[in-house]
Design a protein around this motif. Structure first.
Motif, short mmCIF file in Angstrom:
data_model
loop_
_atom_site.label_atom_id
_atom_site.label_comp_id
_atom_site.label_asym_id
_atom_site.label_seq_id
_atom_site.Cartn_x
_atom_site.Cartn_y
_atom_site.Cartn_z
N ILE A 145 38.20 46.58 42.98
CA ILE A 145 39.44 45.81 43.13
C ILE A 145 40.51 46.66 43.83
N GLU A 179 47.25 46.08 50.58
CA GLU A 179 46.45 46.06 51.80
C GLU A 179 46.04 47.45 52.27
N ASN A 227 42.43 48.49 51.16
CA ASN A 227 41.24 47.68 51.45
C ASN A 227 40.11 48.50 52.06
N SER A 270 36.20 42.42 45.71
CA SER A 270 37.31 41.47 45.62
C SER A 270 38.07 41.48 46.95
N TYR A 271 38.24 40.29 47.57
CA TYR A 271 38.78 40.23 48.91
C TYR A 271 40.24 39.77 48.97
N SER A 272 40.67 38.98 48.02
CA SER A 272 42.02 38.42 48.13
C SER A 272 42.56 38.08 46.75
N GLY A 273 43.88 37.77 46.70
CA GLY A 273 44.53 37.41 45.46
C GLY A 273 45.26 38.57 44.83
N ASN A 274 46.17 38.24 43.89
CA ASN A 274 46.88 39.31 43.19
C ASN A 274 45.98 39.95 42.15
N LYS A 310 45.93 39.91 38.92
CA LYS A 310 45.50 39.03 37.84
C LYS A 310 44.31 38.17 38.27
N LYS A 311 44.42 37.58 39.48
CA LYS A 311 43.35 36.72 39.96
C LYS A 311 42.07 37.51 40.21
N ARG A 312 42.23 38.73 40.69
CA ARG A 312 41.04 39.55 40.97
C ARG A 312 40.35 39.95 39.67
N LYS A 326 38.43 36.99 38.45
CA LYS A 326 37.16 36.86 39.19
C LYS A 326 36.13 37.85 38.66
#
Length: 411
Positions: free
Chosen positions: A328, A332, A335, A355-359, A361-363, A366
């Motif tokens: 995670i 940017e 990355n 994990s490619y995108s999102g804040n 919490k979202k990562r 996932k």
């Protein structure tokens, strides 16, 4: 435009269904390779004669279920409805008779035009084995033991029954055929039209009929066991003794037969009551006359096959997957480093979810969704210090370690 649909009797394999089928095939491969079986892959279509000669021109498969087509050269071709014919054709056409015994296993799609039902589709997957070149009962014992171990390794012990019978040698078969035809002629008017047509050409197929009127007649038909000569009785007794010695439980089913003339001696099925009326999940038998019938000389054979879809329906719903490591990046600027770390972990043998995108919490959500065991978090501080934050997603504990120690720590 109407929504595009799949063809009736076919379906898309993915997710839990595909994972369970993959487990069936990989488990089968692991088991049979221990017995010295090697994988073979034959074409999905063959000349129609390969299957017509193998399955008999009075069988339902040949008369009603095969997918046949004429190619641009005018040849009649057929999508394979089962695996044995293709393997025997490969054995003959590749001149393998000088290297006996030959042990093959296969898996792949088969095609039959039949009424789709639970676990039975028009395109389905089979796993099977063929052992060519051994005439003694040891081969029968080995392939049944192999089938039994296969189902045990799938966790199905206690859920299936081994049913077995003997068709005897050619002399015994001819004696039984004479008795059977005499009995069926006495009940000719009670038979279905299909069975009336088969009475002279292939009367043993009537014993497999699904028509209720035929079942009623067959109920009182002569038993095969009463026609076995002394040599056939001894062969069957040797097979049963071998199974007893290996601790494999079985039930003799005097009504279990195969309608084709090249079958002889041992026939068997592994059945269950977990899938409704159609309870067979694996079936096999000895076919000493098939290789000769296909033009390959007098070579004994025995094998079995199972429907992978039907077997997979008996497995637990959740087939365990390796728990991945979630990588995670936070921001940017991290990355590139996250991709580098994910790549190094995969090269070291780990399953990695990038994990490619999102804040943040979202990562993390996932990562939990894919059932990740740990999360490797790379933020600006970690990037500057050549470290990562390693979080245990079960306990919630986390610690900071150097990037160079990450693989060792995970191992």
């Amino acid at each position: 435009m109407d929504k595009v649909q799949s063809v009736r009797g076919t379906y898309d394999l993915y997710g839990a269904t595909k994972r369970k089928m993959k487990k069936v095939i990989s488990t089968g491969s692991d088991v049979v390779e221990k017995y010295g079986f090697e994988e073979i892959e034959t074409p999905i279509f063959e000349f129609t004669e390969v299957f017509a000669r193998n399955l008999g021109d009075t069988s339902d498969i040949v008369t009603k279920e095969m997918y046949c087509f004429e190619d641009k050269g005018g040849d009649s071709l057929t999508l394979r409805p089962e695996g044995t014919a293709g393997v025997v054709r490969a054995f003959v056409s590749n001149g393998m008779q000088q290297n006996l015994p030959v042990k093959f296993y296969y898996s792949g799609p088969m095609f039959r035009y039949e009424r789709p039902q639970k676990g039975r589709q028009r395109q389905f997957t089979q796993f099977g084995v063929e052992l060519l070149g051994i005439e003694t009962p040891q081969a029968d014992i080995e392939v049944i033991a192999m089938a039994y171990e296969f189902l045990e390794k799938l966790g199905l012990n206690g859920q299936v029954t081994v049913e077995i019978n003997s068709l005897g040698d050619e002399e015994s078969r001819n004696a039984y055929r004479t008795k059977l035809v005499a009995y069926l002629q006495e009940h000719y008017d009670e038979l279905s039209e299909d069975s009336k047509n088969r009475l002279q050409k292939n009367p043993l197929r009537i014993l497999d009929s699904k028509e209720e009127c035929d079942k009623a007649v067959v109920e009182n038909a002569p038993l095969y066991a009463d026609s076995l000569n002394e040599a056939s009785q001894k062969f069957f007794a040797d097979v049963l003794r071998g199974l007893d010695n290996l601790g494999i439980k079985y039930r003799i089913n005097n009504r279990l037969v195969r309608g084709l003339d090249y079958y002889s001696h041992t026939v068997f099925e592994l059945t269950t009551d977990k899938l409704g009326a159609q309870g067979t999940v694996l079936a096999g038998g000895r076919y000493n006359g098939l290789v000769s019938q296909m033009g390959g000389g007098d070579v004994a054979g025995i094998g079995w096959a199972c429907g992978v879809e039907r077997l997979s329906m008996l497995l637990e719903e959740n087939v365990d997957l390796p728990r991945p490591i979630a990588v995670i990046p936070v921001g940017e600027d991290t990355n590139d480093k996250a991709l580098e770390i994910a790549h190094s972990l995969r090269l070291a043998g780990f399953h990695v979810e990038q994990s490619y995108s999102g804040n943040m919490k979202k990562r993390m959500m996932k990562a939990n969704k894919v059932n990740a065991a740990k999360a490797v978090i790379i933020g600006s501080d970690e990037l500057a210090n050549n470290t990562v934050t390693l979080k245990d997603l079960d306990s919630g504990e986390q610690k900071t370690i150097s990037q160079s120690d990450l693989i060792k720590e995970l191992q």
